[in-house]
Design a protein around this motif. Structure first.
Motif, mmCIF file in Angstrom:
data_model
loop_
_atom_site.group_PDB
_atom_site.id
_atom_site.type_symbol
_atom_site.label_atom_id
_atom_site.label_comp_id
_atom_site.label_asym_id
_atom_site.label_seq_id
_atom_site.Cartn_x
_atom_site.Cartn_y
_atom_site.Cartn_z
ATOM 1 N N PHE A 113 50.568 71.979 -3.355
ATOM 2 C CA PHE A 113 49.663 71.366 -4.324
ATOM 3 C C PHE A 113 48.368 70.934 -3.628
ATOM 4 C CE2 PHE A 113 53.615 70.789 -6.703
ATOM 5 C CZ PHE A 113 53.214 71.095 -7.998
ATOM 6 N N SER A 114 47.559 71.906 -3.270
ATOM 7 C CA SER A 114 46.182 71.642 -2.820
ATOM 8 C C SER A 114 46.085 70.917 -1.494
ATOM 9 C CB SER A 114 45.420 70.814 -3.871
ATOM 10 O OG SER A 114 45.504 71.402 -5.137
ATOM 11 N N PHE A 115 47.162 70.853 -0.719
ATOM 12 C CA PHE A 115 47.042 70.223 0.599
ATOM 13 C C PHE A 115 46.442 71.242 1.568
ATOM 14 C CE2 PHE A 115 48.438 68.699 4.727
ATOM 15 C CZ PHE A 115 48.202 67.341 4.610
ATOM 16 N N PRO A 116 45.415 70.840 2.337
ATOM 17 C CA PRO A 116 44.767 71.806 3.235
ATOM 18 C C PRO A 116 45.632 72.101 4.459
ATOM 19 C CG PRO A 116 43.780 69.640 3.489
ATOM 20 C CD PRO A 116 44.748 69.525 2.359
ATOM 21 N N CYS A 117 46.500 73.081 4.329
ATOM 22 C CA CYS A 117 47.376 73.426 5.446
ATOM 23 C C CYS A 117 47.719 74.906 5.382
ATOM 24 C CB CYS A 117 48.645 72.575 5.419
ATOM 25 S SG CYS A 117 49.682 72.876 3.980
ATOM 26 N N ASP A 118 48.264 75.395 6.483
ATOM 27 C CA ASP A 118 48.695 76.783 6.595
ATOM 28 C C ASP A 118 50.191 76.839 6.286
ATOM 29 O OD1 ASP A 118 49.440 79.326 7.287
ATOM 30 O OD2 ASP A 118 48.290 79.385 9.155
ATOM 31 N N MET A 119 50.556 77.356 5.105
ATOM 32 C CA MET A 119 51.966 77.365 4.712
ATOM 33 C C MET A 119 52.799 78.254 5.626
ATOM 34 S SD MET A 119 52.047 77.226 0.559
ATOM 35 C CE MET A 119 51.239 78.810 0.331
ATOM 36 N N ASN A 120 52.219 79.352 6.104
ATOM 37 C CA ASN A 120 52.955 80.214 7.029
ATOM 38 C C ASN A 120 53.293 79.480 8.317
ATOM 39 O OD1 ASN A 120 53.307 83.008 5.936
ATOM 40 N ND2 ASN A 120 51.099 82.811 5.633
ATOM 41 N N ARG A 121 52.334 78.674 8.787
ATOM 42 C CA ARG A 121 52.558 77.933 10.029
ATOM 43 C C ARG A 121 53.648 76.865 9.828
ATOM 44 N NH1 ARG A 121 50.423 77.014 14.877
ATOM 45 N NH2 ARG A 121 50.503 74.900 15.763
ATOM 46 N N ILE A 122 53.592 76.169 8.692
ATOM 47 C CA ILE A 122 54.600 75.136 8.439
ATOM 48 C C ILE A 122 55.987 75.749 8.337
ATOM 49 C CG2 ILE A 122 55.435 73.528 6.671
ATOM 50 C CD1 ILE A 122 52.597 72.659 6.201
ATOM 51 N N SER A 123 56.107 76.876 7.630
ATOM 52 C CA SER A 123 57.418 77.517 7.502
ATOM 53 C C SER A 123 57.921 78.002 8.859
ATOM 54 C CB SER A 123 57.350 78.672 6.501
ATOM 55 O OG SER A 123 56.430 79.656 6.922
ATOM 56 N N TYR A 124 56.998 78.472 9.714
ATOM 57 C CA TYR A 124 57.405 78.915 11.058
ATOM 58 C C TYR A 124 57.867 77.724 11.901
ATOM 59 C CZ TYR A 124 57.194 80.687 15.813
ATOM 60 O OH TYR A 124 57.493 81.027 17.105
ATOM 61 N N GLN A 125 57.112 76.598 11.818
ATOM 62 C CA GLN A 125 57.505 75.408 12.575
ATOM 63 C C GLN A 125 58.867 74.893 12.107
ATOM 64 O OE1 GLN A 125 53.898 73.133 11.697
ATOM 65 N NE2 GLN A 125 53.382 73.124 13.881
ATOM 66 N N LEU A 126 59.099 74.959 10.804
ATOM 67 C CA LEU A 126 60.387 74.522 10.270
ATOM 68 C C LEU A 126 61.496 75.453 10.767
ATOM 69 C CD1 LEU A 126 61.176 72.194 8.313
ATOM 70 C CD2 LEU A 126 61.307 73.904 6.519
ATOM 71 N N PHE A 127 61.202 76.750 10.811
ATOM 72 C CA PHE A 127 62.167 77.728 11.320
ATOM 73 C C PHE A 127 62.524 77.431 12.777
ATOM 74 C CE2 PHE A 127 62.736 81.588 13.842
ATOM 75 C CZ PHE A 127 63.853 82.136 13.246
ATOM 76 N N GLU A 128 61.513 77.142 13.615
ATOM 77 C CA GLU A 128 61.757 76.863 15.025
ATOM 78 C C GLU A 128 62.549 75.570 15.215
ATOM 79 O OE1 GLU A 128 61.026 78.450 18.060
ATOM 80 O OE2 GLU A 128 60.931 80.114 16.630
ATOM 81 N N CYS A 129 62.192 74.549 14.424
ATOM 82 C CA CYS A 129 62.913 73.281 14.530
ATOM 83 C C CYS A 129 64.361 73.458 14.080
ATOM 84 C CB CYS A 129 62.213 72.212 13.684
ATOM 85 S SG CYS A 129 62.918 70.560 13.829
ATOM 86 N N GLY A 130 64.577 74.236 12.999
ATOM 87 C CA GLY A 130 65.931 74.485 12.530
ATOM 88 C C GLY A 130 66.763 75.228 13.553
ATOM 89 N N ARG A 131 66.140 76.162 14.264
ATOM 90 C CA ARG A 131 66.870 76.910 15.291
ATOM 91 C C ARG A 131 67.379 75.969 16.383
ATOM 92 N NH1 ARG A 131 65.440 78.842 20.039
ATOM 93 N NH2 ARG A 131 63.255 78.296 19.694
#
Length: 846
Positions: A476-494
């Motif tokens: 919702f209009s937050f200035p961020c890179d969604m691909n980067r956030i999903s990748y960071q979440l993937f790395e943290c989950g690993r």
């Protein structure tokens, strides 16, 4: 019972004939615990000595009427009348006795008055009187005007009851010398004396808290300020009577010009922006001082027209038309009589008259009177500001409380002195114990003992991960890179052992939607997302504001109650590993995973639970904000997967507003039992190797001491009915515990420099003289002063030893799947039920 193949409901026509209602009595203390390391503490209880225990209070009913026989309402005027009565008649008719008056219908004396009944006439100088006058901007020719004329009142006093003071005393063994009701009556007398002292100092009285000025206010915005003073009440304890004093805060309206208040209240810059409909509702029933007359009035509303257009009838005093009436505007009247109300000429006037006799005052002539309570619900931002600005460190709070004892000298009151009451000026010293924290179990069979009530997931795996598949990210209009956030979440989950697939959809909000309403924005976003993914297993929602986002409520409501989507909201300004770890812990628990368990859960080594199927319940009710007639929400959580004590299923229902007892635990309909407990019994059975609970532990919140019997004899009996309706002939054993947070007992280390350590427990000296209760501070207070939870064991049919029960409650502080700290309330079932009721989200599931 364990041999039953299913937990099916018995048809209504075959309702069990055995009795389902049982009367339970509140249990008494059978002993105290001794586990843990000893620690010396002090508490904000001050010991009370009674040198004349044979004193008897005499209770009298009071009825105050005007000369016309109308009842006098209002505690302020009632106290003034009784003060004048004492000055006039004390020596001649009342034997010089001191009176303790509650401001309404009851007064107390030490010893009897000379007669059982009195009728006094009291003339109160400077009271408000009605007389005909024609110099006030009212809407009719005969007007009511407040003036400083004497007025007479009739005061009728009649004997009602005797209350021995010694009923508050207990023996060394803790056995009450008289019935509990009599003890409460004597305590009420002493508390009324405290209220009377505060009223004489001009305090605002809020139950047993007293606020005497608005100096050093706590600014929270919206024309509302917090003021801080003291709560004072007498408490019966195991060591005798004590005076409990604590710092208390209440909200009042910002005193001063009415127009200035409205600007702050509505967060607008100029009076032209004020919404006068909202202003009228806000100002109704408030007290204002009219500066031109130096008199106080109560606002009943606003004038229908602006000041320069609002007409009223006024008598002509002189000239050829003397005695006749003419119409004049409020603006012209005040301009010619006092001064020009130029600032409020185009604003509505305040109506301070009666419904059929309006009396209009220009707004700029009026100031809000000080010490007027604000009872509406605070916004999230206001609450956060209040909490932040009202914190006190332990050493600061100790000094504040000790200073109050020396300042107010409660026992020097003539009524107290007449009872032979003296109060120590130093806090009560008490010995506590610090319970050892439980060992936690993580992935790879790693066991960790929390340090200072905290643990983390650095280099640790969650115990039972739940894979995140077929999921979406919406922004919702937050200035961020969604691909980067999903990748960071993937790395943290690993790193934490959680398998996370690539998101199936990344959805950005269209810029043109930003000006739509929050509900419309959410609906459009969900529709757009479903074009890319048909049935998402999980949705990560990125909100535009870090706190107080208007989108959060509609998003959760629609996703949870209408669509059935699992969601997690974030607003990552700087998403680091710790932030993402906390997010993943929430996601994993929402999807059914387990982050950690108590080491004693697998294998189960919990005394009295490990061998007998035990259902743990947490029960709470949340009410709507003051002034809103919305249904209350009852939430009950029940444990699943016995012998685990970390997994819970929640059920919610709505019920009548402001009703504190849950009435939907058992609901018999044509289709069978549709109550809360039926769902929880079924869930327990299906997840606990098809075993049915033989024992039930109930954690209950939100009830006062006066409602304990209702919990035992209404709610517990509803649970029994639901249990027996399933075809069972026996009754499970119950242990019922009430957890209270809204109390005023604080615990301090003897040094006073820091909060008590997590696991601190006190079950001697300051506890109830006969009932089974204790204080437990399970969490580490990092800011402000920690508040322990006050546990009341109302019933213990299971038969826990004190150490076992206290350790169980302490351990339950460590099983909240979304937290890496011990929770402040020492039981997760209660914490979960509290969280659910405060969300007010799953109402459509009721």
């Amino acid at each position: 019972m364990e041999g039953s193949s299913s937990m099916t409901q018995t048809p209504i026509s075959k309702e069990p004939e055995h009795p389902s209602h049982r009367d339970y009595a509140i249990t008494t203390r059978l002993g105290v615990g001794d586990a843990g390391d000893r620690i010396q503490l002090c508490t904000n209880h001050f010991n009370v000595s009674i040198r004349q225990p044979n004193v008897v209070f005499y209770q009298y009913s009071v009825n105050i009427t005007t000369e016309n026989g109308d009842d006098v309402e209002g505690k302020g005027i009632g106290r003034r009348i009784m003060n004048q009565l004492c000055k006039t008649y004390s020596s001649d008719h009342l034997d010089g006795k001191f009176l303790a008056y509650d401001g309404d219908k009851i007064l107390y004396t030490i010893g009897p008055l000379p007669q059982n009944a009195f009728d006094f006439k009291v003339s109160l100088e400077g009271s408000f009187s009605k007389r005909s006058d024609d110099g006030s901007p009212s809407g009719i020719s005969k007007r009511s005007k407040r003036s400083l004329l004497p007025r007479s009142y009739q005061v009728h006093i009649h004997y009602a009851a005797r209350i021995p003071l010694k009923t508050v005393l207990v023996s060394e063994r803790g056995a009450s010398s008289t019935p509990e009701r009599s003890s409460q009556d004597a305590l009420r007398v002493l508390d009324i004396v405290l209220r009377q002292q505060a009223a004489e100092r001009g305090c605002l009285l809020v139950r047993q808290a007293f606020f005497h000025n608005d100096r050093n206010p706590i600014e929270v915005g919206g024309g509302v300020i917090g003021i801080r003073d003291f709560h004072s009440s007498f408490r019966p304890t195991h060591e005798g009577l004590s005076l409990n004093i604590d710092v208390s805060t209440t909200m009042i309206l910002q005193p001063g010009p009415v127009i200035k208040f409205l600007l702050a209240n509505q967060s607008v810059q100029s009076p032209q922006q004020i919404d006068w409909t909202k202003a009228g509702k806000m100002l109704k029933h408030l007290r204002v001082k009219a500066l031109h007359r130096n008199m106080e009035f109560k606002v009943i509303g606003l004038s229908p027209k602006p000041c320069n257009q609002q007409l009223f009838l006024m008598k002509i005093k002189d000239g050829e038309r003397a005695g006749q009436t003419t119409e004049v505007t409020v603006y012209d009247y005040f301009k010619n009589t006092y001064f020009d109300p130029v600032l409020s000429a185009y604003f509505p006037c305040l109506d301070v008259g009666k419904p059929n006799r309006p009396n209009y005052l220009p707004m700029e002539f009026c100031h809000l009177v000080s010490l007027q309570r604000y009872t509406k619900a605070l916004s999230v931002r206001q609450r956060a500001s209040l909490v932040e600005k009202s914190r006190q460190k332990p050493l600061e709070r100790i000094k504040t409380l000790n200073d109050a004892m020396y300042t107010y000298r409660y026992d020097e009151d003539p009524f107290m002195a007449g009872c032979g009451i003296t109060i120590e000026k130093q806090m009560t010293r008490v010995q506590g114990r610090v319970l050892k924290p439980p060992m936690l179990k993580f992935g790879r069979n790693e066991n960790v003992i929390p340090n200072n009530g905290r643990w983390n997931f650095n280099n640790k795996l969650v115990l039972k991960p739940e894979a995140i598949k077929n999921w979406a990210v919406v922004n919702f209009s937050f200035p961020c890179d969604m691909n980067r956030i999903s990748y960071q979440l993937f790395e943290c989950g690993r790193k934490k052992g959680i398998q996370i697939d690539q998101p199936s959809a990344l959805v950005e909000e269209d810029p043109q939607w930003k000006n739509a309403s929050p509900v419309e924005r959410v609906e459009r976003m969900i529709a757009k997302m479903l074009e890319n993914i048909k049935d998402p297993y999980f949705i990560l929602c990125i909100l535009p504001e870090r706190k107080n986002s208007a989108l959060y409520g509609p998003w959760k409501n629609i996703c949870l109650t209408q669509k059935g989507f699992n969601t997690q909201c974030i607003c990552p300004t700087k998403p680091n590993d710790q932030y993402l770890t906390n997010v993943l812990l929430k996601i994993n628990s929402k999807l059914g995973g387990i982050n950690s368990l108590l080491a004693i859960e697998e294998p189960c080594n919990i005394p009295l639970i490990n061998k007998t199927p035990t259902l743990i319940l947490g029960m709470d009710i949340s009410h709507a904000s003051p002034g809103r007639a919305e249904p209350s929400v009852a939430a009950v959580v029940g444990s699943t997967r016995w012998p685990l004590i970390s997994r819970y299923r929640a059920v919610v229902r709505t019920q009548s507003p402001k009703v504190e007892i849950i009435d939907s635990l058992f609901q018999l309909t044509k289709e069978g039992d549709k109550g809360i407990m039926n769902e929880l019994f079924q869930e327990f059975y299906m997840t606990s190797q098809k075993r049915k609970p033989k024992q039930i532990i109930i954690f209950r919140d939100g009830v006062s001491e006066t409602q304990f019997n209702q919990v035992l004899n209404i709610e517990v009996n509803q649970i029994i009915k639901a249990y027996q309706h399933l075809g069972e002939t026996d009754v499970p054993k119950f242990t019922v515990i009430v957890a209270q947070k809204k109390h005023h007992t604080k615990l301090f280390q003897s040094t006073g420099t820091q909060n008590v350590p997590p696991g601190t427990i006190v079950d001697t000296k300051i506890v109830h003289p006969t009932n089974y209760d204790f204080y437990l501070c399970a969490h580490a207070g990092m800011i402000g002063t920690s508040r322990p939870a006050h546990y009341h064991v109302l019933l213990d049919g299971i038969g826990f030893k004190p150490n076992d029960l206290q350790n169980l409650i302490h351990y339950l502080s460590y099983v909240n799947q979304r937290s890496t700290t011990a929770t402040s309330i020492g039981n997760t079932p209660y914490s979960y039920s509290l969280l659910i009721t405060k969300m007010h989200i799953p109402l459509s599931l009721c």
